[in-house]
Design a protein around this motif. Structure first.
Motif, mmCIF file in Angstrom:
data_model
loop_
_atom_site.group_PDB
_atom_site.id
_atom_site.type_symbol
_atom_site.label_atom_id
_atom_site.label_comp_id
_atom_site.label_asym_id
_atom_site.label_seq_id
_atom_site.Cartn_x
_atom_site.Cartn_y
_atom_site.Cartn_z
ATOM 1 N N VAL A 81 17.850 101.496 69.116
ATOM 2 C CA VAL A 81 18.206 101.622 70.526
ATOM 3 C C VAL A 81 19.519 100.888 70.748
ATOM 4 O O VAL A 81 19.731 99.794 70.204
ATOM 5 N N THR A 95 19.154 109.467 76.435
ATOM 6 C CA THR A 95 19.593 108.501 77.448
ATOM 7 C C THR A 95 18.644 108.450 78.645
ATOM 8 O O THR A 95 18.953 107.799 79.643
ATOM 9 N N THR A 96 17.510 109.130 78.534
ATOM 10 C CA THR A 96 16.564 109.176 79.656
ATOM 11 C C THR A 96 15.309 108.346 79.414
ATOM 12 O O THR A 96 14.552 108.084 80.350
ATOM 13 N N ALA A 97 15.075 107.914 78.196
ATOM 14 C CA ALA A 97 13.816 107.239 77.871
ATOM 15 C C ALA A 97 13.763 105.810 78.392
ATOM 16 O O ALA A 97 12.711 105.341 78.832
ATOM 17 N N GLU A 98 14.889 105.096 78.339
ATOM 18 C CA GLU A 98 14.939 103.699 78.785
ATOM 19 C C GLU A 98 16.164 103.509 79.669
ATOM 20 O O GLU A 98 17.236 104.047 79.365
ATOM 21 N N PRO A 99 16.043 102.753 80.745
ATOM 22 C CA PRO A 99 17.187 102.540 81.643
ATOM 23 C C PRO A 99 18.371 101.923 80.910
ATOM 24 O O PRO A 99 18.222 100.943 80.177
ATOM 25 N N ASP A 100 19.548 102.523 81.078
ATOM 26 C CA ASP A 100 20.801 102.008 80.538
ATOM 27 C C ASP A 100 20.804 101.900 79.012
ATOM 28 O O ASP A 100 21.557 101.099 78.434
ATOM 29 N N LYS A 101 19.966 102.697 78.351
ATOM 30 C CA LYS A 101 19.887 102.669 76.895
ATOM 31 C C LYS A 101 20.009 104.069 76.313
ATOM 32 O O LYS A 101 19.712 105.063 76.976
ATOM 33 N N THR A 133 11.112 106.321 67.248
ATOM 34 C CA THR A 133 12.381 105.656 67.525
ATOM 35 C C THR A 133 12.863 104.897 66.295
ATOM 36 O O THR A 133 12.098 104.180 65.649
ATOM 37 N N VAL A 175 18.386 105.993 73.067
ATOM 38 C CA VAL A 175 17.347 105.877 72.047
ATOM 39 C C VAL A 175 17.606 106.923 70.965
ATOM 40 O O VAL A 175 17.643 108.131 71.241
#
Length: 261
Positions: free
Chosen positions: A15, A247-253, A12, A255
């Motif tokens: 973010v 857009t699937t790794a962290e909620p509402d983020k 990463t 990456v």
């Protein structure tokens, strides 16, 4: 360097919010020597602060070069790399910044941390993008940018590149349609390939892509577009950055990873 084939990991880099635009602008290059893009050194301007606040705004000279019709947005960037980011990434041209360190910008539009500044782990950046409609672009008139760096080409650029560009642009009535013709040609005649072969020593990288391998990744496609447009007298620049993100790794983020570069 268009001959380089460095692997990109899934580490990463930064973010931001899930609603972030797809493309994030980083460094802007103007000079192509046949194998490598670089940024021509130019005087830098320090960004201004207000009343001791860490908020900084672009110099007035830079603001004066912007379009009258723009869309603006503000994003928060969380840097995830151990190596500090010197370039200020934004989904457009950065115009204000809230975070540690002092900023400066050059004649090409690059926005970076000033020498000796502490790199931010989190910053907020306001950026703008032109808001012209396709019809407005078709009807647009006016002088080209005065800075000739956006038309620079190597003296020994193979003539077949300019011949191809002229053939592709033949019959196009406007600048917009010419740009679209070049884009469409590259999409339909060249193949996206992360394992594209390296150009032979001494070969022009764009010519090798267009007439030799016909395989390349982002840098080859973008470089070919810029060089072809410049042979037609259309000012163009090479912009690097990040695209798409996860857009699937962290909620509402969203990456952005090295592999999104």
């Amino acid at each position: 360097d268009l001959r380089a084939r460095a692997p990109l990991s899934d580490a990463t880099v930064f973010v931001t919010d899930a609603s972030a635009p797809v493309y994030w602008q980083g460094a802007i290059s103007d000079h192509y020597d046949g194998t490598t893009w670089s940024i021509t050194p130019s005087p830098t301007e320090r960004w201004t602060t207000s009343d001791g606040s860490p908020a900084q705004a672009a110099p007035a000279t830079a603001a004066g070069q912007r379009s009258a019709r723009e869309v603006s947005r503000t994003d928060t960037v969380e840097v995830a790399t151990a190596q500090p980011l010197k370039t200020v990434f934004a989904p457009g041209q950065a115009v204000s910044y809230l975070g540690p360190g002092a900023l400066e910008s050059d004649a090409a539009g690059n926005v970076t941390l000033a020498s000796g500044s502490v790199a931010a782990r989190t910053y907020q950046v306001q950026s703008v993008q032109p808001a012209a409609t396709p019809a407005e672009l078709e009807a647009a008139t006016g002088a080209d940018p005065a800075d000739r760096r956006w038309l620079q080409l190597p003296a020994d650029l193979p003539s077949q590149v300019s011949t191809l560009a002229a053939d592709v642009a033949a019959g196009e009535a406007t600048r917009v349609s010419t740009v679209e013709a070049v884009e469409n040609y590259l999409r339909s005649h060249e193949t996206y390939d992360l394992a594209a072969p390296e150009p032979a020593p001494g070969a022009d990288a764009v010519a090798d892509f267009l007439f030799g391998s016909h395989r390349g990744f982002c840098e080859q496609f973008a470089s070919a577009a810029v060089v072809m447009l410049r042979t037609l007298g259309i000012p163009a620049r090479l912009v690097t950055g990040y695209a798409n993100g996860d857009t699937t790794a962290e909620p509402d983020k969203t990456v952005f990873r090295e592999s999104d570069a």
